[in-house]
Design an enzyme around this catalytic site. Structure first.
Site, short mmCIF file in Angstrom:
data_model
loop_
_atom_site.label_atom_id
_atom_site.label_comp_id
_atom_site.label_asym_id
_atom_site.label_seq_id
_atom_site.Cartn_x
_atom_site.Cartn_y
_atom_site.Cartn_z
N GLY A 297 -22.75 23.11 -69.75
CA GLY A 297 -23.28 23.11 -68.39
C GLY A 297 -24.81 23.18 -68.49
O GLY A 297 -25.34 24.05 -69.19
N ARG B 121 -27.98 18.53 -77.34
CA ARG B 121 -27.31 17.73 -76.31
C ARG B 121 -28.39 17.00 -75.51
O ARG B 121 -29.19 17.63 -74.81
CB ARG B 121 -26.44 18.62 -75.41
CG ARG B 121 -25.34 19.32 -76.22
CD ARG B 121 -24.22 19.81 -75.37
NE ARG B 121 -23.47 18.73 -74.77
CZ ARG B 121 -22.62 18.90 -73.76
NH1 ARG B 121 -22.46 20.09 -73.22
NH2 ARG B 121 -21.94 17.88 -73.27
N GLN C 101 -12.85 20.32 -68.56
CA GLN C 101 -13.62 21.42 -67.96
C GLN C 101 -13.04 21.82 -66.59
O GLN C 101 -13.12 22.99 -66.20
CB GLN C 101 -15.09 21.01 -67.77
CG GLN C 101 -15.90 20.89 -69.05
CD GLN C 101 -15.91 19.48 -69.59
OE1 GLN C 101 -14.96 18.72 -69.40
NE2 GLN C 101 -16.95 19.12 -70.30
N ASP D 7 -26.56 16.97 -64.65
CA ASP D 7 -27.26 17.27 -65.92
C ASP D 7 -28.70 16.81 -65.88
O ASP D 7 -29.54 17.29 -66.63
CB ASP D 7 -26.53 16.62 -67.09
CG ASP D 7 -25.42 17.52 -67.56
OD1 ASP D 7 -24.42 17.64 -66.83
OD2 ASP D 7 -25.58 18.17 -68.61
N LYS E 144 -21.15 14.70 -65.50
CA LYS E 144 -19.96 14.50 -66.34
C LYS E 144 -19.32 13.14 -66.10
O LYS E 144 -19.17 12.71 -64.95
CB LYS E 144 -18.98 15.64 -66.07
CG LYS E 144 -17.68 15.61 -66.83
CD LYS E 144 -17.86 15.48 -68.32
CE LYS E 144 -18.77 16.50 -68.92
NZ LYS E 144 -19.21 16.16 -70.31
O1 MRU Z 1 -20.41 18.45 -71.03
P1 MRU Z 1 -20.63 19.62 -70.12
O2 MRU Z 1 -19.43 20.46 -69.90
O3 MRU Z 1 -21.85 20.42 -70.53
O4 MRU Z 1 -20.97 18.95 -68.72
C1 MRU Z 1 -21.25 19.76 -67.64
C2 MRU Z 1 -21.48 19.00 -66.38
O5 MRU Z 1 -21.40 17.80 -66.34
C3 MRU Z 1 -21.92 19.80 -65.21
O6 MRU Z 1 -21.47 19.22 -64.03
C4 MRU Z 1 -23.45 19.88 -65.18
O7 MRU Z 1 -23.95 20.29 -66.42
C5 MRU Z 1 -23.92 20.81 -64.13
S1 MRU Z 1 -23.51 22.46 -64.48
C6 MRU Z 1 -24.10 23.46 -63.28
#
Ligand code: MRU
Length: 350
Positions: free
Chosen positions: A46, A88, A198, A239, A250
């Site tokens: 996240g 990431r 998730q 993100d 995501k």
């Molecule tokens: O791959 P992840 O689980 O880190 O992806 C998370 C997401 O896509 C969330 O929607 C995004 O980071 C916002 S979290 C407040």
């Protein structure tokens, strides 16, 4: 409050999100390399949580540095920053957090009388401040965005943009939490979110923890539910949001946005200002993380696909700004045209 991550005297403690919902276990990262590993392997994930984790990783690395003098400490800082930045690529909060730590570090190093110990303590305090600010930003997003949600009915979310994706409370789920606290009768539909699940594992777990009515659906069920009138609004996290309002989130978020448009359902994005990247003009310039094929080919150690088949595994997609009804931030709710509203609010806050 769900203890997503925490600075401790022994290192950074993370709730292991790869084990949820069946096991509630913790991982203690005792070096910056371990913090980087925890981010890469998605023990913590996240965008906001990744950012604060990286800031804590920097603080930990500097604390443990054996640099003989401040010049050597500067070189160590860059080594630590490089390792954490390589984890990431899509979540801009990662780079925002490292840059914020760098700006402070370079200022501290120049101060007369600065010592390794004084710099280290200030960096730990800064990371802890970022932790507190993140929770405050989530609560503010909740306050700004709650009234956008319906008085009652289904709200769809994709992935996990909750307490687990932040230092607490959540972005998209923070908006839902505040709406529920204000008495709105919301039923959350959580997309399962293939391949890392998730939604099925994390969003369902944390909303049930809070007693918010939740139903998990497979990603391919959203259109049908929308057509039946079960979804009144969509709210997701981000993100990275480009200067024109394009939103990286995501993988599968883009599908949901198109479906929402087709069914006349508002599609909202909730994100802190640290997710907004005015230096990136449009979504086309956002780097999309490609993850290992094994996340698609296997589930819980069991192979699902034939040996040798081609696999794609982009972790994120970009939703064009035209699908976004509003961007909810801690500074307020922004509407299209986003190039103007984002730049305008940034200038106002400067
Ligand atoms: O791959 P992840 O689980 O880190 O992806 C998370 C997401 O896509 C969330 O929607 C995004 O980071 C916002 S979290 C407040």
């Amino acid at each position: 409050m769900i203890p997503t991550l925490e600075w401790t005297a022994d290192g950074v403690r993370f709730l292991d999100q790869t084990k949820l919902p069946l096991e509630e276990t913790y991982v203690l990262a005792t070096s910056y390399e371990q913090v980087a590993d925890v981010i890469t392997t998605m023990v913590v994930r996240g965008a906001p949580a990744i950012g604060v984790s990286a800031a804590m990783g920097v603080a930990l690395g500097i604390k443990q540095s054996r640099a003989a003098d401040l010049t050597a400490l500067k070189a160590d800082f860059e080594k630590i920053a490089k390792t954490l930045a390589a984890t990431r690529p899509t979540a801009v909060n990662l780079f925002w957090a490292i840059d914020r730590m760098r700006v402070l570090f370079l200022k501290l190093v120049e101060q007369p009388g600065a010592t390794h110990a004084s710099i280290s303590e200030a960096l730990v305090r800064e990371a802890q401040t970022m932790y507190e600010e993140d929770i405050a930003a989530c609560k503010a997003m909740g306050a700004h965005g709650a009234d956008l949600l319906p008085e009652e009915g289904g709200v769809l979310t994709h992935c996990n943009a909750g307490a687990l994706a932040t230092c607490g409370y959540g972005t998209a789920l923070g908006v839902i939490r505040t709406a529920v606290e204000h008495g709105r009768q919301i039923h959350v539909y959580a997309d399962e979110t293939r391949p890392f699940l998730q939604g099925a594992r994390l969003t369902a777990w944390e909303l049930m923890h809070d007693g918010i009515p939740t139903t998990v659906i497979c990603d391919n069920m959203a259109a049908s539910l929308m057509r039946q009138g079960k979804i009144r609004a969509v709210v997701v996290g981000a993100d990275r949001i480009a200067a024109n309002g394009d939103v990286a989130n995501k993988i599968g978020t883009y599908n949901v946005a198109i479906l929402a448009k087709e069914h006349g359902i508002p599609f909202y994005v909730a994100a802190p200002w640290s997710t907004i990247d005015l230096a990136t003009p449009t979504g086309e310039a956002i780097p999309i993380e490609q993850r290992a094929a094994v996340e698609v080919t296997h589930h819980a150690g069991k192979q699902l696909t034939p040996h040798g088949v081609g696999i794609e595994n982009p972790a994120f997609d970009v939703t064009p700004a035209k699908y976004v009804a509003a961007i909810i931030t801690e500074r307020g709710v922004l509407r299209a045209p986003y190039a103007e509203s984002l730049a305008g609010l940034e200038a106002q806050m400067a």
